[in-house]
Write an enzyme that holds these catalytic residues in place. Structure first.
Site, PDB file in Angstrom:
ATOM      1  N   GLY A 154       0.821  -1.199   0.000  1.00 24.93           N
ATOM      2  CA  GLY A 154       0.000   0.000   0.000  1.00 24.93           C
ATOM      3  C   GLY A 154       0.859   1.254   0.000  1.00 24.93           C
ATOM      4  O   GLY A 154       1.860   1.322   0.707  1.00 24.93           O
TER       5      GLY A 154
ATOM      6  N   THR B  96       4.139   2.413   5.726  1.00 27.45           N
ATOM      7  CA  THR B  96       2.742   1.988   5.836  1.00 27.45           C
ATOM      8  C   THR B  96       2.022   2.933   6.779  1.00 27.45           C
ATOM      9  O   THR B  96       2.563   3.290   7.827  1.00 27.45           O
ATOM     10  CB  THR B  96       2.606   0.548   6.356  1.00 27.45           C
ATOM     11  OG1 THR B  96       1.239   0.294   6.711  1.00 27.45           O
ATOM     12  CG2 THR B  96       3.479   0.297   7.568  1.00 27.45           C
TER      13      THR B  96
ATOM     14  N   MET C  83      -8.773   3.038   8.932  1.00 26.10           N
ATOM     15  CA  MET C  83      -7.927   1.929   8.503  1.00 26.10           C
ATOM     16  C   MET C  83      -6.967   1.497   9.621  1.00 26.10           C
ATOM     17  O   MET C  83      -6.969   2.054  10.707  1.00 26.10           O
ATOM     18  CB  MET C  83      -7.133   2.329   7.263  1.00 26.10           C
ATOM     19  CG  MET C  83      -7.932   2.309   5.968  1.00 26.10           C
ATOM     20  SD  MET C  83      -6.899   2.793   4.557  1.00 26.10           S
ATOM     21  CE  MET C  83      -7.878   2.127   3.223  1.00 26.10           C
TER      22      MET C  83
ATOM     23  N   ARG D  42      -5.756  -2.171   9.423  1.00 21.34           N
ATOM     24  CA  ARG D  42      -5.731  -3.644   9.413  1.00 21.34           C
ATOM     25  C   ARG D  42      -5.948  -4.166  10.824  1.00 21.34           C
ATOM     26  O   ARG D  42      -6.971  -3.879  11.443  1.00 21.34           O
ATOM     27  CB  ARG D  42      -4.420  -4.159   8.815  1.00 21.34           C
ATOM     28  CG  ARG D  42      -4.247  -3.865   7.334  1.00 21.34           C
ATOM     29  CD  ARG D  42      -3.158  -4.719   6.713  1.00 21.34           C
ATOM     30  NE  ARG D  42      -1.904  -4.634   7.434  1.00 21.34           N
ATOM     31  CZ  ARG D  42      -0.834  -5.374   7.150  1.00 21.34           C
ATOM     32  NH1 ARG D  42      -0.885  -6.246   6.170  1.00 21.34           N
ATOM     33  NH2 ARG D  42       0.286  -5.231   7.835  1.00 21.34           N
TER      34      ARG D  42
END
Length: 318
Positions: free
Chosen positions: A11, A125, A169, A171
């Site tokens: 990403g 990230t 977001m 994860r």
């Protein structure tokens, strides 16, 4: 070492361009030839490798995303795919590689290192979920994007006297939710690292309503539940609410000063490591000091969130 390369993978994250710029210019300043691998590991297998000069990375430090592009590459998980990549690097006389990305990108760097090709990892990230570093590239920018959204949504929540749920977001990591929720004054923060009893959440919201509180902000990390799932549970208890899913807006945008400086420091240190003959290392920051560590060992560790900060957020949201 005379030639090195840099790629971005996984990403995209604001600050990746700053890291690429630093690798290229620090490398050239140190007498190296520097190459860019386009489309990540997929480009490495396809041989999409081009020599970069000082001008190639001009005017990119302020841009989000990555000028080298990024792509998912299942083929690189195979030994045959990795061997293709190594052969393409050797065709260009490249002797070292800097990989900017998250844990999946790091795993690719580990496999290359195990095959005898020296790699340096830079944590890029927005999730801030890489062990061994206090911050990853892109986290600060994403955090400020979320905080800006919370501030705007609170205006509407106040005007309509309603509970708003904001899904962010991350994860399986709750860093974005925790930091943005604390900074944005959220009444409730749900993170994967804490198995919050939903009844406690309801009790806290109802207690606020009972004492005359007319609106609330609830930040939920995607690793816990979707915003719609939380909204449905609240609606069943008679709490009117609205949901905002910020999605990929969190990944884009001009990087903050912190991410630009962090990317520059990470990139410069990565080049220093390759010049010193070190491979299989990952770069990080601890207490504002740039550090590096064994990339094969760091992936065995688990990212830890600051639970004291989480407790503080609950104490301040009374």
């Amino acid at each position: 070492m005379k030639r090195i390369a840099v790629l971005t993978s996984g990403g995209d994250a604001p600050g990746m361009n700053a890291a690429v710029r630093a690798v290229v210019r620090k490398g050239i300043h140190s007498g190296l030839e520097v190459f860019g691998v386009y489309q990540g590991y997929q480009g490495l297998i396809a041989g999409n490798i081009k020599k970069l000069d000082v001008g190639s990375v001009g005017d990119i430090v302020q841009r989000g995303g990555t000028m080298l592009y990024s792509a998912r590459c299942p083929e690189f998980k195979t030994e045959e795919g990795r061997q293709k990549g190594i052969e393409n690097l050797k065709k260009h006389g490249i002797e070292g590689l800097v990989v900017v990305g998250g844990d999946g990108s790091y795993m690719g760097a580990v496999k290359l290192t195990e095959a005898g090709f020296p790699c340096i990892g830079i944590p890029g990230t927005i999730d801030n979920d890489i062990p061994g570093t206090d911050f990853t590239l892109g986290f600060d920018t994403a955090l400020n994007t979320v905080i800006d959204a919370i501030d705007k949504i609170r205006d509407t929540a106040t005007s309509h006297e309603r509970t708003f749920i904001i899904e962010v977001m991350g994860r399986d990591a709750g860093d974005i939710a925790l930091w943005s929720g604390l900074a944005g004054g959220a009444e409730t923060i749900l993170i994967p690292e804490s198995k919050e009893d939903f009844q406690d959440v309801l009790d806290r919201l109802k207690s606020g309503l009972a004492r005359g509180k007319k609106h609330s902000i609830l930040v939920v990390a995607e690793g816990v539940a979707t915003g719609d799932e939380v909204a449905h549970a609240l609606q069943e208890e008679g709490i009117d609410n609205r949901v905002t899913v910020l999605g990929h807006i969190q990944r884009g945008g001009s990087p903050t000063a912190m991410d630009r400086v962090l990317g520059s420091r990470f990139g410069g240190h990565a080049v220093d490591l390759l010049l010193a003959g070190h491979g299989g290392r990952a770069v990080g920051i601890r207490k504002n000091e740039i550090v590096d560590y064994d990339i094969m060992e760091i992936l065995k560790e688990k990212h830890e969130i600051d639970m004291n900060m989480y407790q503080l957020s609950k104490e301040l949201s009374i």
